[in-house]
Design a protein around this motif. Sequence first.
Motif, PDB file in Angstrom:
ATOM      1  N   TYR A  10       5.316  -0.201  -3.286  1.00 58.94           N
ATOM      2  CA  TYR A  10       3.795  -0.533  -2.771  1.00 58.94           C
ATOM      3  C   TYR A  10       3.742  -1.887  -2.066  1.00 58.94           C
ATOM      4  O   TYR A  10       3.231  -1.960  -1.215  1.00 58.94           O
ATOM      5  CB  TYR A  10       2.677  -0.817  -3.994  1.00 58.94           C
ATOM      6  CG  TYR A  10       2.783  -1.773  -4.781  1.00 58.94           C
ATOM      7  CD1 TYR A  10       1.751  -2.886  -4.483  1.00 58.94           C
ATOM      8  CD2 TYR A  10       3.654  -2.199  -5.820  1.00 58.94           C
ATOM      9  CE1 TYR A  10       1.809  -4.090  -5.373  1.00 58.94           C
ATOM     10  CE2 TYR A  10       3.518  -3.312  -6.768  1.00 58.94           C
ATOM     11  CZ  TYR A  10       2.766  -4.192  -6.362  1.00 58.94           C
ATOM     12  OH  TYR A  10       2.801  -5.340  -6.971  1.00 58.94           O
ATOM     13  N   ILE A  11       4.712  -2.916  -2.307  1.00 64.89           N
ATOM     14  CA  ILE A  11       4.979  -4.133  -1.625  1.00 64.89           C
ATOM     15  C   ILE A  11       5.537  -3.705  -0.218  1.00 64.89           C
ATOM     16  O   ILE A  11       5.290  -4.173   0.972  1.00 64.89           O
ATOM     17  CB  ILE A  11       5.778  -5.015  -2.364  1.00 64.89           C
ATOM     18  CG1 ILE A  11       4.970  -5.586  -3.764  1.00 64.89           C
ATOM     19  CG2 ILE A  11       5.989  -6.345  -1.477  1.00 64.89           C
ATOM     20  CD1 ILE A  11       3.743  -6.335  -3.316  1.00 64.89           C
ATOM     21  N   GLN A  12       6.530  -2.766  -0.064  1.00 68.80           N
ATOM     22  CA  GLN A  12       6.931  -2.434   1.030  1.00 68.80           C
ATOM     23  C   GLN A  12       5.817  -1.729   1.939  1.00 68.80           C
ATOM     24  O   GLN A  12       5.968  -1.736   2.995  1.00 68.80           O
ATOM     25  CB  GLN A  12       8.037  -1.470   0.809  1.00 68.80           C
ATOM     26  CG  GLN A  12       9.490  -2.320   0.213  1.00 68.80           C
ATOM     27  CD  GLN A  12      10.498  -1.156  -0.105  1.00 68.80           C
ATOM     28  OE1 GLN A  12      11.221  -0.845   0.860  1.00 68.80           O
ATOM     29  NE2 GLN A  12      11.074  -1.298  -1.440  1.00 68.80           N
ATOM     30  N   ILE A  13       5.229  -1.148   1.121  1.00 70.18           N
ATOM     31  CA  ILE A  13       4.124  -0.041   2.366  1.00 70.18           C
ATOM     32  C   ILE A  13       3.145  -1.298   2.553  1.00 70.18           C
ATOM     33  O   ILE A  13       2.462  -1.072   3.524  1.00 70.18           O
ATOM     34  CB  ILE A  13       3.405   0.730   1.217  1.00 70.18           C
ATOM     35  CG1 ILE A  13       4.663   1.936   0.909  1.00 70.18           C
ATOM     36  CG2 ILE A  13       2.043   1.462   1.911  1.00 70.18           C
ATOM     37  CD1 ILE A  13       3.924   2.956  -0.206  1.00 70.18           C
ATOM     38  N   ASN A  47      -0.865   7.604  -5.546  1.00 66.56           N
ATOM     39  CA  ASN A  47      -0.945   6.459  -6.257  1.00 66.56           C
ATOM     40  C   ASN A  47      -0.307   5.194  -6.035  1.00 66.56           C
ATOM     41  O   ASN A  47      -0.893   4.143  -6.157  1.00 66.56           O
ATOM     42  CB  ASN A  47      -0.625   6.768  -8.008  1.00 66.56           C
ATOM     43  CG  ASN A  47      -1.508   7.940  -8.565  1.00 66.56           C
ATOM     44  OD1 ASN A  47      -2.763   8.004  -8.077  1.00 66.56           O
ATOM     45  ND2 ASN A  47      -0.915   8.761  -9.500  1.00 66.56           N
ATOM     46  N   THR A  48       0.735   5.284  -5.409  1.00 65.90           N
ATOM     47  CA  THR A  48       1.578   4.062  -4.659  1.00 65.90           C
ATOM     48  C   THR A  48       0.679   3.620  -3.662  1.00 65.90           C
ATOM     49  O   THR A  48       0.505   2.444  -3.481  1.00 65.90           O
ATOM     50  CB  THR A  48       2.912   4.753  -4.352  1.00 65.90           C
ATOM     51  OG1 THR A  48       3.475   5.168  -5.455  1.00 65.90           O
ATOM     52  CG2 THR A  48       3.735   3.520  -3.857  1.00 65.90           C
ATOM     53  N   TYR A  53      -3.126  -0.390  -1.548  1.00 62.89           N
ATOM     54  CA  TYR A  53      -4.582  -0.739  -0.870  1.00 62.89           C
ATOM     55  C   TYR A  53      -5.378  -1.633  -1.702  1.00 62.89           C
ATOM     56  O   TYR A  53      -5.798  -2.625  -1.599  1.00 62.89           O
ATOM     57  CB  TYR A  53      -5.270   0.512  -0.608  1.00 62.89           C
ATOM     58  CG  TYR A  53      -5.062   1.280   0.742  1.00 62.89           C
ATOM     59  CD1 TYR A  53      -3.887   1.063   1.376  1.00 62.89           C
ATOM     60  CD2 TYR A  53      -5.724   2.476   1.064  1.00 62.89           C
ATOM     61  CE1 TYR A  53      -3.453   1.404   2.569  1.00 62.89           C
ATOM     62  CE2 TYR A  53      -5.284   3.150   2.220  1.00 62.89           C
ATOM     63  CZ  TYR A  53      -4.229   2.914   3.046  1.00 62.89           C
ATOM     64  OH  TYR A  53      -3.932   3.310   4.058  1.00 62.89           O
ATOM     65  N   ASP A  54      -5.140  -1.552  -3.144  1.00 61.62           N
ATOM     66  CA  ASP A  54      -5.839  -2.411  -4.008  1.00 61.62           C
ATOM     67  C   ASP A  54      -5.272  -3.620  -3.616  1.00 61.62           C
ATOM     68  O   ASP A  54      -5.890  -4.893  -3.968  1.00 61.62           O
ATOM     69  CB  ASP A  54      -5.696  -1.990  -5.384  1.00 61.62           C
ATOM     70  CG  ASP A  54      -6.272  -0.661  -5.748  1.00 61.62           C
ATOM     71  OD1 ASP A  54      -7.238  -0.683  -5.240  1.00 61.62           O
ATOM     72  OD2 ASP A  54      -5.979  -0.304  -6.967  1.00 61.62           O
ATOM     73  N   PHE A  55      -3.755  -3.905  -3.782  1.00 57.65           N
ATOM     74  CA  PHE A  55      -3.078  -5.158  -3.337  1.00 57.65           C
ATOM     75  C   PHE A  55      -3.693  -5.898  -2.358  1.00 57.65           C
ATOM     76  O   PHE A  55      -4.073  -7.082  -2.110  1.00 57.65           O
ATOM     77  CB  PHE A  55      -1.786  -4.987  -3.250  1.00 57.65           C
ATOM     78  CG  PHE A  55      -0.884  -6.341  -2.955  1.00 57.65           C
ATOM     79  CD1 PHE A  55      -0.564  -6.918  -3.941  1.00 57.65           C
ATOM     80  CD2 PHE A  55      -0.336  -6.055  -1.697  1.00 57.65           C
ATOM     81  CE1 PHE A  55       0.297  -8.158  -3.465  1.00 57.65           C
ATOM     82  CE2 PHE A  55       0.471  -7.072  -1.309  1.00 57.65           C
ATOM     83  CZ  PHE A  55       0.740  -8.146  -2.266  1.00 57.65           C
ATOM     84  N   ILE A  62      -7.986  -5.899   3.696  1.00 57.19           N
ATOM     85  CA  ILE A  62      -8.765  -4.678   4.085  1.00 57.19           C
ATOM     86  C   ILE A  62      -9.857  -4.690   3.039  1.00 57.19           C
ATOM     87  O   ILE A  62      -9.995  -5.264   2.170  1.00 57.19           O
ATOM     88  CB  ILE A  62      -7.887  -3.432   3.975  1.00 57.19           C
ATOM     89  CG1 ILE A  62      -7.359  -3.089   2.519  1.00 57.19           C
ATOM     90  CG2 ILE A  62      -6.745  -3.258   4.936  1.00 57.19           C
ATOM     91  CD1 ILE A  62      -6.711  -1.829   2.175  1.00 57.19           C
ATOM     92  N   TYR A  63     -10.886  -3.713   3.483  1.00 60.03           N
ATOM     93  CA  TYR A  63     -11.955  -3.626   2.549  1.00 60.03           C
ATOM     94  C   TYR A  63     -12.215  -2.364   2.601  1.00 60.03           C
ATOM     95  O   TYR A  63     -11.923  -1.217   3.495  1.00 60.03           O
ATOM     96  CB  TYR A  63     -13.070  -4.394   3.184  1.00 60.03           C
ATOM     97  CG  TYR A  63     -13.659  -4.007   4.540  1.00 60.03           C
ATOM     98  CD1 TYR A  63     -14.828  -3.196   4.597  1.00 60.03           C
ATOM     99  CD2 TYR A  63     -13.205  -4.670   5.450  1.00 60.03           C
ATOM    100  CE1 TYR A  63     -15.227  -2.940   6.034  1.00 60.03           C
ATOM    101  CE2 TYR A  63     -13.556  -4.250   6.961  1.00 60.03           C
ATOM    102  CZ  TYR A  63     -14.780  -3.531   6.890  1.00 60.03           C
ATOM    103  OH  TYR A  63     -15.085  -3.171   8.302  1.00 60.03           O
TER     104      TYR A  63
END
Length: 118
Positions: A10-13, A47-48, A53-55, A62-63
């Motif tokens: 998720y950090i790489q994304i 989910n990843t 996106y939550d991060f 982003i919003y």
Amino acid sequence: MQFHSDKAIYIQIADYALEKIGKGEWKPDDKIPSVRDLASELEVNPNTVMRTYDFLQQQEIIYNKRGLGFFVQENAKNIIHTQKKKQFMEVELPAFFESMDLLGISIDDVVQHYKNKK
């Protein structure tokens, strides 16, 4: 996208998204790919991407507009620049200086090399 085992996916994304914003491919107030679309494009679990996106929301990059999707914050590029500069100054530069010391490279060598790159 090739993923590396040294960092959470998720950090790489998130890095991928930050690059898109930094390069101006995703502009302020632009709608970004949906969770499903980006998951499909990158061949990862939705989910990843949602975790990514939550991060990014927590970092105010982003919003979310309910029912419409995710969008780039107006000042996202400035936030990214500030974060990357801090990362460079606190992590990468000290490691660079340590390597310089180990290899016997002077600051003058680095300056000369920098001038020659242009």
